[in-house]
Design an enzyme around this catalytic site. Sequence first.
Site, PDB file in Angstrom:
ATOM      1  N   LYS A 191      27.297  31.801  42.129  1.00  0.00           N
ATOM      2  CA  LYS A 191      26.660  30.535  41.789  1.00  0.00           C
ATOM      3  C   LYS A 191      25.752  30.750  40.592  1.00  0.00           C
ATOM      4  O   LYS A 191      24.696  31.366  40.699  1.00  0.00           O
ATOM      5  CB  LYS A 191      25.829  29.995  42.947  1.00  0.00           C
ATOM      6  N   GLY A 244      16.229  36.040  41.366  1.00  0.00           N
ATOM      7  CA  GLY A 244      15.495  34.807  41.139  1.00  0.00           C
ATOM      8  C   GLY A 244      14.048  34.988  41.550  1.00  0.00           C
ATOM      9  O   GLY A 244      13.526  36.103  41.546  1.00  0.00           O
ATOM     10  N   SER A 245      13.426  33.896  41.935  1.00  0.00           N
ATOM     11  CA  SER A 245      11.999  33.940  42.211  1.00  0.00           C
ATOM     12  C   SER A 245      11.712  34.561  43.585  1.00  0.00           C
ATOM     13  O   SER A 245      12.563  34.561  44.469  1.00  0.00           O
ATOM     14  CB  SER A 245      11.427  32.530  42.160  1.00  0.00           C
ATOM     15  N   THR A 246      10.514  35.069  43.743  1.00  0.00           N
ATOM     16  CA  THR A 246      10.122  35.695  44.999  1.00  0.00           C
ATOM     17  C   THR A 246      10.112  34.674  46.136  1.00  0.00           C
ATOM     18  O   THR A 246      10.504  34.987  47.263  1.00  0.00           O
ATOM     19  CB  THR A 246       8.747  36.386  44.838  1.00  0.00           C
ATOM     20  N   GLU A 266      16.542  40.767  43.764  1.00  0.00           N
ATOM     21  CA  GLU A 266      15.858  41.148  42.520  1.00  0.00           C
ATOM     22  C   GLU A 266      14.945  39.985  42.191  1.00  0.00           C
ATOM     23  O   GLU A 266      15.415  38.906  41.846  1.00  0.00           O
ATOM     24  CB  GLU A 266      16.856  41.348  41.382  1.00  0.00           C
ATOM     25  N   CYS A 300      12.240  38.796  33.851  1.00  0.00           N
ATOM     26  CA  CYS A 300      11.593  39.195  35.103  1.00  0.00           C
ATOM     27  C   CYS A 300      10.716  40.426  34.909  1.00  0.00           C
ATOM     28  O   CYS A 300       9.698  40.570  35.553  1.00  0.00           O
ATOM     29  CB  CYS A 300      12.640  39.454  36.160  1.00  0.00           C
ATOM     30  N   GLU A 397       3.171  35.170  37.973  1.00  0.00           N
ATOM     31  CA  GLU A 397       4.205  35.303  36.952  1.00  0.00           C
ATOM     32  C   GLU A 397       4.315  33.974  36.193  1.00  0.00           C
ATOM     33  O   GLU A 397       4.588  32.935  36.789  1.00  0.00           O
ATOM     34  CB  GLU A 397       5.535  35.624  37.627  1.00  0.00           C
TER      35      GLU A 397
HETATM   36  P1  NAD Z   1      15.005  30.490  41.322  1.00  0.00           P
HETATM   37  O1  NAD Z   1      14.650  31.422  42.394  1.00  0.00           O
HETATM   38  O2  NAD Z   1      14.479  29.119  41.373  1.00  0.00           O
HETATM   39  O3  NAD Z   1      16.569  30.335  41.228  1.00  0.00           O
HETATM   40  C1  NAD Z   1      17.446  31.425  41.131  1.00  0.00           C
HETATM   41  C2  NAD Z   1      18.818  31.007  41.629  1.00  0.00           C
HETATM   42  O4  NAD Z   1      18.744  30.699  43.010  1.00  0.00           O
HETATM   43  C3  NAD Z   1      19.373  29.767  40.963  1.00  0.00           C
HETATM   44  O5  NAD Z   1      20.760  29.913  40.830  1.00  0.00           O
HETATM   45  C4  NAD Z   1      19.051  28.692  41.969  1.00  0.00           C
HETATM   46  O6  NAD Z   1      19.920  27.611  41.867  1.00  0.00           O
HETATM   47  C5  NAD Z   1      19.229  29.415  43.276  1.00  0.00           C
HETATM   48  N1  NAD Z   1      18.466  28.875  44.397  1.00  0.00           N
HETATM   49  C6  NAD Z   1      17.278  28.226  44.368  1.00  0.00           C
HETATM   50  N2  NAD Z   1      16.874  27.914  45.610  1.00  0.00           N
HETATM   51  C7  NAD Z   1      17.808  28.401  46.449  1.00  0.00           C
HETATM   52  C8  NAD Z   1      17.940  28.405  47.860  1.00  0.00           C
HETATM   53  N3  NAD Z   1      17.016  27.882  48.643  1.00  0.00           N
HETATM   54  N4  NAD Z   1      19.018  29.000  48.399  1.00  0.00           N
HETATM   55  C9  NAD Z   1      19.951  29.570  47.610  1.00  0.00           C
HETATM   56  N5  NAD Z   1      19.877  29.590  46.285  1.00  0.00           N
HETATM   57  C10 NAD Z   1      18.822  29.005  45.695  1.00  0.00           C
HETATM   58  O7  NAD Z   1      14.600  31.238  39.998  1.00  0.00           O
HETATM   59  P2  NAD Z   1      14.792  30.759  38.507  1.00  0.00           P
HETATM   60  O8  NAD Z   1      13.692  29.827  38.210  1.00  0.00           O
HETATM   61  O9  NAD Z   1      16.179  30.354  38.237  1.00  0.00           O
HETATM   62  O10 NAD Z   1      14.595  32.148  37.751  1.00  0.00           O
HETATM   63  C11 NAD Z   1      13.336  32.632  37.442  1.00  0.00           C
HETATM   64  C12 NAD Z   1      12.911  33.695  38.439  1.00  0.00           C
HETATM   65  O11 NAD Z   1      13.879  34.716  38.562  1.00  0.00           O
HETATM   66  C13 NAD Z   1      11.660  34.404  38.017  1.00  0.00           C
HETATM   67  O12 NAD Z   1      10.759  34.500  39.087  1.00  0.00           O
HETATM   68  C14 NAD Z   1      12.117  35.772  37.610  1.00  0.00           C
HETATM   69  O13 NAD Z   1      11.157  36.764  37.718  1.00  0.00           O
HETATM   70  C15 NAD Z   1      13.282  36.007  38.474  1.00  0.00           C
HETATM   71  N6  NAD Z   1      14.216  36.943  37.886  1.00  0.00           N
HETATM   72  C16 NAD Z   1      14.289  38.204  38.406  1.00  0.00           C
HETATM   73  C17 NAD Z   1      15.146  39.135  37.842  1.00  0.00           C
HETATM   74  C18 NAD Z   1      15.258  40.534  38.407  1.00  0.00           C
HETATM   75  O14 NAD Z   1      16.172  41.226  38.076  1.00  0.00           O
HETATM   76  N7  NAD Z   1      14.371  40.971  39.246  1.00  0.00           N
HETATM   77  C19 NAD Z   1      15.952  38.787  36.771  1.00  0.00           C
HETATM   78  C20 NAD Z   1      15.839  37.502  36.273  1.00  0.00           C
HETATM   79  C21 NAD Z   1      14.977  36.594  36.843  1.00  0.00           C
END
Ligand code: NAD
Length: 821
Positions: A191, A244-246, A266, A300, A397
Amino acid sequence: MNVMDIFKTMEYGLAPEAATPAFEWIKERQPFGLFINNQWVKPASGQYLDSINPSTGKPLAQIAAANSADVDIAVASARTAFESWGQTPGHVRARYLYAIARHIQKHSRLLSVLESLDNGKSIRETRDLDIPLVARHFYYHAGWAQLMASELPGYEPVGVVGQIIPWNFPLLMMAWKIAPALAMGNTVILKPARYTSLTALKFAEIVQEVGLPAGVVNILTGEASQVGEALVRHSGVNKIAFTGSTDVGSSIRRATAGSGKKLSLELGGKSPFIVFDDADLDSVVEGVVDAIWFNQGQVCCAGSRLLVQEDIAGRLINKLRARMEKLRIGDPLDKAVDMGAIVSPGQLQEIQRLVSQGVEEGAEIWQPSWACPTEGYFFPPTLFTNVSPATTIAQVEIFGPVLVSMTFRTPAEAVALANNTRYGLAASVWSENINLALDVAPKLKAGTVWINCTNMFDASSGFGGYRESGFGREGGKEGLYEYVRPAWEKAVSTSPAPSSSSNGSSPSADGHANATQFNATDTTSDDIIDSSNGFTPTLPAIDRTPKMFIKGKQVRPDSGYSQDVYDPQHRVIGQVGEGNRKDIRNAVEAAHAASGWAASTTHNRVQILYYMAENLAVREEEFARRIVQQTGRSFVDAANEVQTTISRLFSYAAWADKYEGVVHRPPLRGVVLAMHEPIGVIGMACPDEYPLLGFISLVAPAIAMGNTVVVIPSQQSPLSATDCYQVFETSDLPAGVVNIVTGQRDTLSEVLADHDDVDAMWYFGSADGSKRVELASAGNMKRTWVSYGHPRNWLDSVQGEGEEFLRESTQVKNIWVPYGE
Ligand code: NAD
Ligand code: MN
């Protein structure tokens, strides 16, 4: 303007990359469908979403909005594909991955332009960094597909994997997920993030072009609430890999708790960028540019906290401001642009909100004098000085081009400041003194440390976090283990799970599937008491009621209560303290205070582990009798458990100075030191079967690797563990390295799993207890290792000891050390 004028002003001209091929590609295909079973299909909802170009704010393409009905179809297709793909020889999978790598290179320009248009990041970055790294990941993992059979014997693919990625590095994050999954024989449903799906859809065409078997890769675009959540909950999915986000990561941890789905996360970061006063300041300035203005700071592992040694802070800040003034922001397709657009209006607002908060909190803001383009979502590079470490902008962050700076005086202060965060993704250390840099690197709580460089990535070198930055690694050999599981697990996971034994009195319902000649299930109550060994089972052991063992001392339980320990005939054979929350807190504190154990030499740990084995051997018979007394097994069988325990201590004494890291050679001048570091404080709940062996099988690998532990022994048969106090005391094990709290195993486990200062939790007990541990762990995103109620044959050297235990006891830190003048 003539050449002479340009020569005088040294103004940049426009150098736009042509976008026509990308626009045509979009026009011919949209609205885009979902990619399932190598076909383009319409979404069940019949609905489409706009993908926006952030540098103009205008719609770029229409993408399908999948829902749970589409997820069902995609999972079914991936399940069917797994039947054959999981059995496909490694060499064949390697050929496919190699073909994908080649095709990425062939389409590299279209991919770069699409990525730039859809995400708003500069073409310079997509063309020179993102896309080449994407290809590199497929090449690298083609190699692991080829080598899987010889290099990961005894492992098999996990199955169907749901992969959820963010928008900041759309194609790169996709490659980090898909390449290892396919290499190890899994099939996937990916996704992409809502804002940035286009390059994944172009990738789907590559999947078709290379003729990858249908259903191996499925791509579902759409909203998180529709697609993401359905994937996470789907019972046909065996693993979730999330970046994604924590916050979302922790909700996924809770949603998958107890399901047995493998999980890698991650998450976010607030990474320190540490500058010592002997650093080369001009390099530092360029480093900062790459650390926080690369990808508009939407990284990130962005070096978002600048920590500068006090005496050079003024000079560095002046240099930085001068450099910021020269940064160029604008059309991402302009090859001479440093910074592009922020991905979405929402993200832009969030950055603005946090920046205003920083100003309100009293920090001093600085931005260049020039103005950002007014069309599209732009935010200027921003520097905060006079920031105090506890404020929001120093802790949260921001995920934008905003740097906060603080000062320190000594290296120790730098380390303390650097680690003053709930995250632990990356860190960067700048000093011309290699001794200092290499001394600081291991002290930083971060999965990656860059010395005199920053934001360097390579497929050979694993990437991932400590603490609330998540767990699991992507890249490197360590990353492969996220996509495999031990082959023996399948056999036991289909056998009935032992019932929960939280009442503490039922005899072990031992459900070993792989009985060996030593297996305890072979012993029935007929041969419980072998009178020929002279042991009288009716003799009560009340004179030796053990206390708890905390900080090297025997202590009474805080509750003041004890609980009876029974033999299989339900006769009381002793009592142990009933531990509570307070005892766990004390034990965790003691385990933290003993963190010096991690710095002890491996040779020192080797000696102590051998010494423990020696001291146990001296009392072999006594320990065997204790096992007989608690379990009713035969003396011969119990003696075998003790001997296996002694052998196990020898194994980990052997491993303590041999489970070492590796040195990577990524494509740069320099090396990456991949070090195995202890995790910290590990909480552990021991299995009921094998009261001694189960206990030592968990404690020994953990302490061999430098962790300190808080252990809850078998609830049913705790006396073998408590008898070990004397063994520890006589073996020079430092106080606090092993702490033992007896009592209600599942209740205490939950307290440990919930504890913020516990870094990982192992649990070998019921299915329900496993779920409770995984749920509670979401609080600080600690790593968990649970049995889901499935048995493990502790006597068996494959199931009961070895690399799996060592891997669970360590985390890999990658330290990048470039060299050359
Ligand atoms: P996000 O967590 O909002 O979304 C990430 C992904 O998860 C998206 O595809 C989103 O559609 C999906 N998603 C959101 N809610 C969900 C749920 N309840 N169930 C399943 N999937 C869901 O994050 P974002 O705003 O897209 O990205 C930014 C964040 O990602 C930042 O906090 C950043 O630090 C982190 N990030 C981490 C890394 C790493 O390798 N550690 C790399 C890139 C980004
Ligand atoms: Mn977009």
